[in-house]
Design an enzyme around this catalytic site. Structure first.
Site, PDB file in Angstrom:
ATOM      1  N   CYS A 100      37.997  11.886  24.714  1.00 45.01           N
ATOM      2  CA  CYS A 100      38.493  10.889  23.774  1.00 45.01           C
ATOM      3  C   CYS A 100      39.807  11.353  23.171  1.00 45.01           C
ATOM      4  CB  CYS A 100      37.486  10.652  22.666  1.00 45.01           C
ATOM      5  SG  CYS A 100      38.097   9.503  21.447  1.00 45.01           S
ATOM      6  N   LYS A 139      28.955   2.260  22.581  1.00 45.93           N
ATOM      7  CA  LYS A 139      30.009   2.903  21.796  1.00 45.93           C
ATOM      8  C   LYS A 139      29.706   4.387  21.643  1.00 45.93           C
ATOM      9  CE  LYS A 139      33.459   3.781  19.260  1.00 45.93           C
ATOM     10  NZ  LYS A 139      34.775   3.860  19.933  1.00 45.93           N
ATOM     11  N   GLY A 197      36.211  -2.798  30.579  1.00 43.75           N
ATOM     12  CA  GLY A 197      36.311  -2.783  29.129  1.00 43.75           C
ATOM     13  C   GLY A 197      37.315  -3.762  28.577  1.00 43.75           C
ATOM     14  N   SER A 206      32.243   1.953  27.655  1.00 43.29           N
ATOM     15  CA  SER A 206      31.977   2.438  26.301  1.00 43.29           C
ATOM     16  C   SER A 206      33.104   2.100  25.332  1.00 43.29           C
ATOM     17  CB  SER A 206      31.780   3.947  26.335  1.00 43.29           C
ATOM     18  OG  SER A 206      31.667   4.455  25.026  1.00 43.29           O
ATOM     19  N   LEU A 248      36.118   6.949  17.377  1.00 46.25           N
ATOM     20  CA  LEU A 248      34.673   7.205  17.381  1.00 46.25           C
ATOM     21  C   LEU A 248      33.911   6.744  16.131  1.00 46.25           C
ATOM     22  CD1 LEU A 248      34.421  10.665  19.180  1.00 46.25           C
ATOM     23  CD2 LEU A 248      33.942   8.394  20.086  1.00 46.25           C
ATOM     24  N   ASN A 284      44.508   1.999  21.714  1.00 46.41           N
ATOM     25  CA  ASN A 284      43.558   1.958  20.615  1.00 46.41           C
ATOM     26  C   ASN A 284      43.397   3.346  20.035  1.00 46.41           C
ATOM     27  OD1 ASN A 284      40.622   3.173  20.729  1.00 46.41           O
ATOM     28  ND2 ASN A 284      41.172   2.639  22.841  1.00 46.41           N
ATOM     29  N   LYS A 332      32.469  11.980  31.620  1.00 46.97           N
ATOM     30  CA  LYS A 332      33.612  11.064  31.626  1.00 46.97           C
ATOM     31  C   LYS A 332      34.904  11.840  31.477  1.00 46.97           C
ATOM     32  CE  LYS A 332      35.289   6.768  29.684  1.00 46.97           C
ATOM     33  NZ  LYS A 332      34.902   5.591  28.883  1.00 46.97           N
ATOM     34  N   ASN A 350      39.125   7.684  31.322  1.00 52.32           N
ATOM     35  CA  ASN A 350      39.232   7.353  29.916  1.00 52.32           C
ATOM     36  C   ASN A 350      40.684   6.923  29.685  1.00 52.32           C
ATOM     37  OD1 ASN A 350      38.835   7.215  27.082  1.00 52.32           O
ATOM     38  ND2 ASN A 350      37.276   8.781  27.251  1.00 52.32           N
TER      39      ASN A 350
HETATM   40  C1  LIG Z   1      38.737  -0.034  21.782  1.00 52.65           C
HETATM   41  C2  LIG Z   1      38.277   1.001  22.767  1.00 52.65           C
HETATM   42  C3  LIG Z   1      37.339   1.944  22.383  1.00 52.65           C
HETATM   43  C4  LIG Z   1      36.886   2.911  23.287  1.00 52.65           C
HETATM   44  N1  LIG Z   1      35.929   3.804  22.898  1.00 52.65           N
HETATM   45  C5  LIG Z   1      35.424   4.693  23.807  1.00 52.65           C
HETATM   46  C6  LIG Z   1      34.348   5.561  23.474  1.00 52.65           C
HETATM   47  O1  LIG Z   1      33.813   5.519  22.367  1.00 52.65           O
HETATM   48  N2  LIG Z   1      33.908   6.433  24.406  1.00 52.65           N
HETATM   49  C7  LIG Z   1      34.455   6.482  25.655  1.00 52.65           C
HETATM   50  O2  LIG Z   1      34.027   7.287  26.478  1.00 52.65           O
HETATM   51  N3  LIG Z   1      35.456   5.662  26.004  1.00 52.65           N
HETATM   52  C8  LIG Z   1      35.957   4.763  25.120  1.00 52.65           C
HETATM   53  N4  LIG Z   1      36.968   3.896  25.490  1.00 52.65           N
HETATM   54  C9  LIG Z   1      37.529   3.981  26.852  1.00 52.65           C
HETATM   55  C10 LIG Z   1      36.896   2.936  27.773  1.00 52.65           C
HETATM   56  O3  LIG Z   1      35.513   3.160  27.896  1.00 52.65           O
HETATM   57  C11 LIG Z   1      37.565   2.994  29.159  1.00 52.65           C
HETATM   58  O4  LIG Z   1      37.455   4.311  29.663  1.00 52.65           O
HETATM   59  C12 LIG Z   1      39.036   2.623  29.109  1.00 52.65           C
HETATM   60  O5  LIG Z   1      39.267   1.639  28.160  1.00 52.65           O
HETATM   61  C13 LIG Z   1      39.576   2.161  30.483  1.00 52.65           C
HETATM   62  O6  LIG Z   1      38.922   1.013  30.934  1.00 52.65           O
HETATM   63  P1  LIG Z   1      39.473  -0.499  30.677  1.00 52.65           P
HETATM   64  O7  LIG Z   1      40.918  -0.502  31.066  1.00 52.65           O
HETATM   65  O8  LIG Z   1      38.609  -1.382  31.511  1.00 52.65           O
HETATM   66  O9  LIG Z   1      39.292  -0.741  29.216  1.00 52.65           O
HETATM   67  C14 LIG Z   1      37.420   2.929  24.595  1.00 52.65           C
HETATM   68  C15 LIG Z   1      38.358   1.978  24.976  1.00 52.65           C
HETATM   69  C16 LIG Z   1      38.797   1.009  24.086  1.00 52.65           C
HETATM   70  C17 LIG Z   1      39.809   0.006  24.533  1.00 52.65           C
END
Ligand SMILES: Cc1cc2nc3c(=O)[nH]c(=O)nc-3n(C[C@H](O)[C@H](O)[C@H](O)COP(=O)(O)O)c2cc1C
Ligand SMILES: Cc1cc2nc3c(=O)[nH]c(=O)nc-3n(C[C@H](O)[C@H](O)[C@H](O)COP(=O)(O)OP(=O)(O)OC[C@H]3O[C@@H](n4cnc5c(N)ncnc54)[C@H](O)[C@@H]3O)c2cc1C
Ligand SMILES: Cc1cc2nc3c(=O)[nH]c(=O)nc-3n(C[C@H](O)[C@H](O)[C@H](O)COP(=O)(O)OP(=O)(O)OC[C@H]3O[C@@H](n4cnc5c(N)ncnc54)[C@H](O)[C@@H]3O)c2cc1C
Ligand SMILES: Cc1cc2nc3c(=O)[nH]c(=O)nc-3n(C[C@H](O)[C@H](O)[C@H](O)COP(=O)(O)O)c2cc1C
Ligand code: FES
Ligand code: FES
Lengths: 301, 258, 301, 258
Positions: free
Chosen positions: A128, A44, A263, A20, A72, A68, A163, A190
C-alpha cells in the site's frame, strides 16, 4: 462453457473478483447488482486496530486514471469479523480478507485471527503506497516480502495471496520471494505511486501529497508485470490494474493471470464487474474456449 | 442496471451556470432535498470520474428533475455539450438529505455560489414553513434562480461580494443581522467552506439546529471507496465520515472543520 | 517576463525541449513550426554504429498513452555529426545529443566523439527499455548509473545530462548516483515498461512484446518522480512524461523541474511545443511570476 | 498551424465503410495519388493517436477531398460521429505518392479491402492511360465505389471471397490470368499483406514495374518517430524505412515482406 477457476485451493465460479479498497465490504454495491454474480470479493484492507485513514482530499483525477490516498481507513479486523462476514456470507461468492500492518508482528497477529474466521482466503497487502511506514517498505524488497510472507505462512490456515507493488525494479524477484516463502498465489498490481498538482493553488491535489495510481492508464504496466510474473513463478497469478471490461480481463488472462480483480472502473460503471464476467464469456464463445482456465497464458509468442 | 435517462431541456442561467432537466422516474420517485446525482460527463476517459451534482428541483408529476452546475473544469465543460434529447448517465439519488422542517416552523437558508442549488430544492419542498433565504454571489452577473427562490420563500436576501447586486459583502453579514431579531427553528447552509464554517459555528454557539451540506472529491459516490472523507467528531476523538453516503448533509455539531 | 532558464551551464531561451526519439533530428517538425521557438532539441538516441531498430509493429495505443519499441534505430554518431548538426545549427536552439550504448566502453567512446562536436549538451540514455542488453541494465541500479556516468564524465567536455528510468524502486537513489558520478543534470522520466495484447490475434501488439509507455497516462508517475528527485539532488532536473500543454509543464516545474521535455503529445498536436511555451508564459503572467526559473520548486506544501 | 477543416458531407458506402468529404485548400492544392492524411478522431484521450487514412478522391476546383474508411476500432468508430459542417483536424497530405504513368501507357491496379481507396484517386488522376482495375472484397455487401472505378478505368474486374459478386476467390486470380495475355507498363497494388506480397513477387519475377502501398501503425505520421517501420533492402543488408514518409508507396523491389 465453464467459467470457474481454481486458484490457491479456492474454486471461484468465475474469474472476476472485486478489488480491495474499491468495493468496501460489498454492502453498497449489493444495491446495484447481485453479488452472487462475482467470483469473489476482496474486502477493504484490514488492520488489527481501526484506522482513520489520511486527510482529504484523498482522490485526484488524472489522464485515464485516478490517484487515491485513502490510507487504509477501516474498522479493524474484529469489527470486520463481527459486522461484515455475516453479511458477506449471505452470498455465494468467495470472500478474501485483504490485510495490512506496520510490522511483521501486526501481519502475523491479524492473519492468525482471520485464520479462524469464516473467509476463503487472505490477501496480504504488502504494497500500500498510502501509509507512511509499514507495508510499502515490505513490498519494495524481495527480502521484505520473504520475511513477512514467511512469518504469516506459519500461522495462516487459509489460502494465502500476496499482493505485489508495481513500484519496484524487478517484479519477478519479488514474486519469487513470495512464492519461496509459501504464498499460494500472488495478486498484482497494486497502485503506482503518483502525484498531481493543482497549479492554481500551487499545492498537491492530495492532502497526502502522493497517492496510488489506478484505472485504465496503468493497464499496460500491469499487463507487462503479470506477464513477467506468470513466467517467473509456478503459483497462480491474479491480475489487475485498469480492467474496464471483458476484453481487458481476457488480456490479463492471456498474459498469464488465472483470475482478475476489477476496481476503479466500478466507480464509473457500477455494472463493470458483471459486464466483465459477460465479456469473458463472450470472448470464450467467439474464440472457442471451453474453460475460462484455458485462457490463462494462452498468448501466442 | 442502466442509468441513462433522457434530457428534456438544457438552459444557460448565467455565463458559467447551466441547467439540465432530466426525465427519470427512478430518481424523481425517491429523491429528497439535499441529495445529489453522480453524473457521467462523457463516455470515455476525458473526464473519467463521475461528477456529483445536487438535485436542484424535482417535478414529481412529470417525472423530471433539474441539476444546475457551474462550468469549471473538464467534466463540467463536457456537460455543456449535452443537448435536449440526449441520453445522460446519472446515478442517484445519492446521499443523505436535509431534515425537513415541521409545519409551522421557521427556517433560514444560507447559500453561497454553487451551494445554492440543493437549497432551492429544499425551500421548494417545505410547505407551511416560514422561510428566509440568504444567498451570496460573486457579483450581479452570477446571480441565478433569484425568481425561483423568491417564489418559494417568505423573504429573500441577496448579497454580492462586489455590491453590484443586493447587499455588498458576504451573505453571512445580513444573516447574522437577521438572527439578532429572529430565532429560526432550523438553519440550512451550503457553499464555500469559510461561509458554512462560520454559519455552523454561529448556530452551535446559539444552540440553533443547523445542517450543513458538504463537498468533497468523490470516487464511487455510493460509500464503497472511502475517498470522500469529511472530518467528524467520534466521541472524544475524530473520524472520517463519507460525504457521499453519511452526508452530504451533516448536523453542524458533528463536523470538524479544518 | 523572462522565460529563459540556465541549466547545466546551458542558457535555454525557454524551458521547453523536444524529447529524444519523438522529434528525429528536427527536420520533419521544422516544416510545421519555427524551431527557433524551442528552448532545445534532444535528438533521437545515437549509438556509435548505425542501428536498425526493432521489428514492427513498434507502437501500440493504450488508454491515454502509447507504447513504443523503436529500439534505437539511428544512423550512428558519425552520420549525425556529418548530416544533422549543420542543419540543427541553422536554428538558435540548444542541441542535446541523446546517446546510448551496450557497454561502458560504448558510452565512453560516443561521448568522446561528441565532446568535440558542435552541440550544447549530452544526454545519457541509461534507461531505454527497448533494447535487450545495455542501457536498461545500467539504468536500473544505482551502481550501474554511477559506473557509466563516471566513465563518461572523464571524457565529457559538454554539460552532461543523465536520463533516468522510471522502472526502479527508488528513483532518488539512482539520481543521487548520477549526481555523485558527476552528472550536471538529470532528466526524467524515460518510458515505463509496458505491454499490450491483441486479444483477437492472441499476440502482443508489439513485435518486441514489450515497449515503453509514454503520453498523458504516465504524467502522475512522472510528476511524483520529479518531485522526489528534485528534493534528493542539488543538480537541476529536467522533467517529462505526458506533458501536453503549458499547464502540464508548469506542474512539472512546480514539482521541481528546471526545464521540461515534451514528446508524445507532439504526435497528436504538432503545435504542442510552441503551445507549451505560450502556456507557461500565460501562467506566469496570470500568477505574477517574472522569471520562468522561479517556477522551479514553487510548490507550497 | 491550424489543421482544422470543414466537413462538406458524410456518406455511408456500405455497412462498415464511410466517406467524409472535406474542404481544404491546403490539402487539395498539393495532394498526389498515394498520399494520406492523418486524422484526429476525437479531441481527447479516447483514440489518442491520429489515424492515417488515404486520400481517395480530390476535386481541385471546389477544394474538396474525400477519405473513405472502414469502421474497425476506437478511432474509426469515433469518426462515424462526424457530421456535415463539423470541423475535422487533418494533417496532410503526407507521404510519397505513386509514380504516375506516362500518357499512352497501360497500367493495372490491384486493390483489396481498404486498399482500394488510394487506388481510386490514382486511376482518377491519370488520363490517356489504359487502365485495368482488379478489386477484391469479402462479399457483395462489402463492394463499394464500383461505379467510380468503372467510370475512370477501361476495364474493371471484381472478385469476392465468397463469390457473391463478380468472380469467386482472391482478386489475384483474375489478375494473373489477365497478365497471361497482357503486359502492363506499371502495376499498382494496395491491400492485405498476402495479396500485395503475391502481386509484388509476381511482377518482380516478370520484371514488371510495380508499386505497393504499405500499411503500418504510426506515431507522428511525418517521419520523426521511426515507429512505422517497413523492412526494405539496403544494399546486401536490410533496413527499416518509414511508411509515413519514405512510403506509403514503395517500389516492389525494395520491399522485404516478412
Ligand atoms: C480507492 C482505492 C482504495 C484501495 N485500497 C486498497 C486496499 O485497501 N488494499 C489493497 O490491497 N489495495 C487497495 N487498492 C488497490 C486496488 O485493489 C487495485 O490494486 C488497484 O486499484 C488497481 O486496480 P484497478 O485499476 O482495477 O483499480 C485501492 C485502490 C483504490 C482505487
Ligand atoms: C455532494 C455534492 C454536490 C454538488 N452539487 C453541485 C451542484 O449542484 N452544482 C455545481 O455546480 N457543483 C456541485 N458540486 C461541485 C461539483 O461536483 C464540482 O464543481 C465538479 O465536480 C467539478 O468538476 P469539473 O470537471 O468541472 O472540475 P475538475 O477540476 O476537472 O474535476 C476534477 C475532479 O475533482 C472533482 N472536483 C473538483 N471540484 C470539486 C468540488 N468542488 N467538489 C467535489 N469534487 C470536485 C471532480 O468531481 C473530479 O473528480 C457538488 C459537489 C458535491 C460533492
Ligand atoms: C498509409 C495508410 C493509409 C490508410 N488508408 C486507409 C483508408 O483509406 N481507409 C481505411 O479504412 N483505412 C486505411 N488505413 C488503415 C487505417 O489507418 C486503420 O484501419 C485505422 O488506423 C484503424 O484505427 P481504429 O481506431 O479503427 O483501430 P484501433 O485498433 O482502435 O487502432 C489502434 C491503433 O492501431 C493503429 N492501426 C490499427 N490498424 C491499423 C492499420 N491497418 N494500419 C495502420 N494503423 C493501424 C491505429 O491507427 C491506432 O493507432 C490506412 C493505413 C495506412 C498506414
Ligand atoms: C517513439 C519514441 C521514441 C523514443 N526514443 C527515445 C530515445 O531514443 N532516447 C531517449 O532517451 N528517450 C526516448 N524516448 C522517450 C522520450 O524521450 C520521453 O522520455 C518519454 O516519451 C516521456 O515523455 P512524453 O510522454 O512527453 O513522450 C522515446 C519515446 C518515444 C515515444
Ligand atoms: S466517494 Fe466512494 S465512499 Fe464516497
Ligand atoms: S509515424 Fe513517425 S516516423 Fe512514421
Amino acid at each position: 462453457m465453464d467459467l470457474s477457476v481454481n486458484i490457491a485451493g479456492m474454486k471461484l465460479k468465475n474469474p472476476v473478483i472485486a478489488a480491495s479498497g474499491t468495493f468496501g465490504f460489498g454492502r453498497e454495491y449489493s444495491k446495484f447488482f447481485d453479488l452472487n454474480r462475482l467470483g469473489g470479493i476482496s474486502v477493504k484492507g484490514l488492520t488489527l486496530e481501526p484506522r482513520k485513514g489520511n486527510r482529504p482530499p484523498r482522490i485526484a483525477e488524472t489522464p485515464g486514471g485516478i490517484l487515491n490516498s485513502v490510507g487504509l481507513q477501516n474498522p479493524g479486523v474484529h469489527a470486520f469479523i463481527r459486522d461484515e462476514i455475516p453479511f458477506l456470507r449471505g452470498f455465494d461468492t468467495a470472500v478474501i480478507a485483504n490485510v495490512a500492518g506496520n510490522t511483521v508482528e501486526d501481519y502475523r497477529a491479524i492473519v492468525e485471527i482471520l485464520s479462524d474466521a469464516d473467509i476463503d482466503a487472505i490477501e496480504l497487502n504488502v504494497s500500500c503506497p498510502n501509509v507512511k511506514e509499514g507495508c510499502l517498505m515490505f513490498g519494495s524488497t524481495a527480502s521484505g516480502v520473504f520475511e513477512v510472507t514467511g512469518a504469516v505462512r506459519k500461522v495462516c490456515k487459509k489460502p494465502l495471496i500476496v499482493k505485489l507493488s508495481p513500484n519496484v525494479t524487478d517484479i519477478t524477484e519479488i514474486a519469487r520471494a513470495a512464492e519461496a516463502a509459501g504464498a499460494d498465489c500472488v495478486s498484482l498490481i497494486n497502485t503506482l505511486l503518483g502525484m498531481s498538482i493543482d497549479i492554481e493553488k500551487r499545492k498537491p491535489v492530495l492532502a497526502n501529497i502522493m497517492g496510488g495510481l489506478s484505472g485504465p492508464a496503468v493497464k499496460p504496466v500491469a499487463v507487462r508485470m503479470v506477464y513477467e510474473t506468470a513466467k517467473a513463478v509456478k503459483i497462480p497469478v491474479i491480475g489487475m490494474g485498469g480492467i474496464s471490461n471483458g476484453n481487458d480481463a481476457v488480456e490479463f488472462m492471456l498474459a498469464g493471470a488465472s483470475a482478475v480483480m476489477v476496481g476503479t472502473a466500478g466507480f464509473v460503471n457500477p455494472n463493470v464487474w458483471v459486464e466483465t464476467v459477460q465479456g469473458i464469456e463472450k470472448y470464450m464463445r467467439e474464440n472457442g474456449f471451453e474453460k475460462a482456465a484455458d485462457l490463462t497464458g494462452a498468448l501466442i509468442i | 442496471m442502466d442509468f441513462r435517462e433522457r434530457i428534456i431541456k438544457t438552459e444557460t442561467l448565467s455565463k458559467d451556470i447551466h441547467l439540465i432537466r432530466i426525465r427519470s422516474e427512478r430518481i424523481t420517485d425517491s429523491a429528497i432535498p439535499g441529495q445529489f446525482v453522480n453524473v457521467r460527463c462523457c463516455s470515455g476517459l476525458d473526464a473519467y470520474l463521475r461528477r456529483p451534482i445536487s438535485i436542484c428541483r424535482v417535478c414529481r408529476s412529470d417525472k423530471t428533475f433539474d441539476i444546475a452546475y457551474m462550468k469549471r473544469g473538464k467534466g463540467t465543460s463536457l456537460l455543456c455539450n449535452f443537448r435536449e434529447g440526449d441520453a445522460i448517465d446519472v446515478i442517484g439519488p445519492l446521499g443523505s438529505g436535509f431534515t425537513m422542517p415541521e409545519a409551522g416552523e421557521k427556517i433560514a437558508v444560507v447559500g453561497g455560489g454553487i451551494g445554492i442549488f440543493p437549497l432551492l430544492y429544499l425551500v421548494n419542498s417545505c410547505n407551511d414553513v416560514d422561510k428566509t433565504v440568504f444567498l451570496g454571489f460573486r457579483s450581479k452577473d452570477a446571480v441565478v434562480l433569484k425568481d425561483d427562490f423568491e417564489r418559494s420563500s417568505n423573504k429573500l436576501v441577496i448579497a454580492t461580494d462586489d455590491g453590484t447586486f443586493g447587499i455588498k459583502g458576504f451573505v453571512t453579514g445580513p444573516f447574522y443581522d437577521w438572527l439578532k431579531t429572529n430565532r429560526p427553528d432550523k438553519v440550512y447552509t451550503c457553499g464555500p467552506l469559510p461561509m458554512i464554517k462560520s454559519v455552523a459555528e454561529y448556530c452551535i454557539e446559539r444552540d440553533i439546529f443547523c445542517e450543513v451540506s458538504m463537498e468533497q472529491r468523490m470516487g464511487c459516490g455510493i460509500g464503497a471507496c472511502l475517498v470522500c472523507a469529511c472530518k467528524v467528531k467520534e466521541g472524544l476523538d475524530f473520524g472520517y465520515a463519507r460525504v457521499c453516503r453519511d452526508g452530504p448533509v451533516f448536523r453542524a455539531e458533528r463536523l470538524l472543520f479544518e
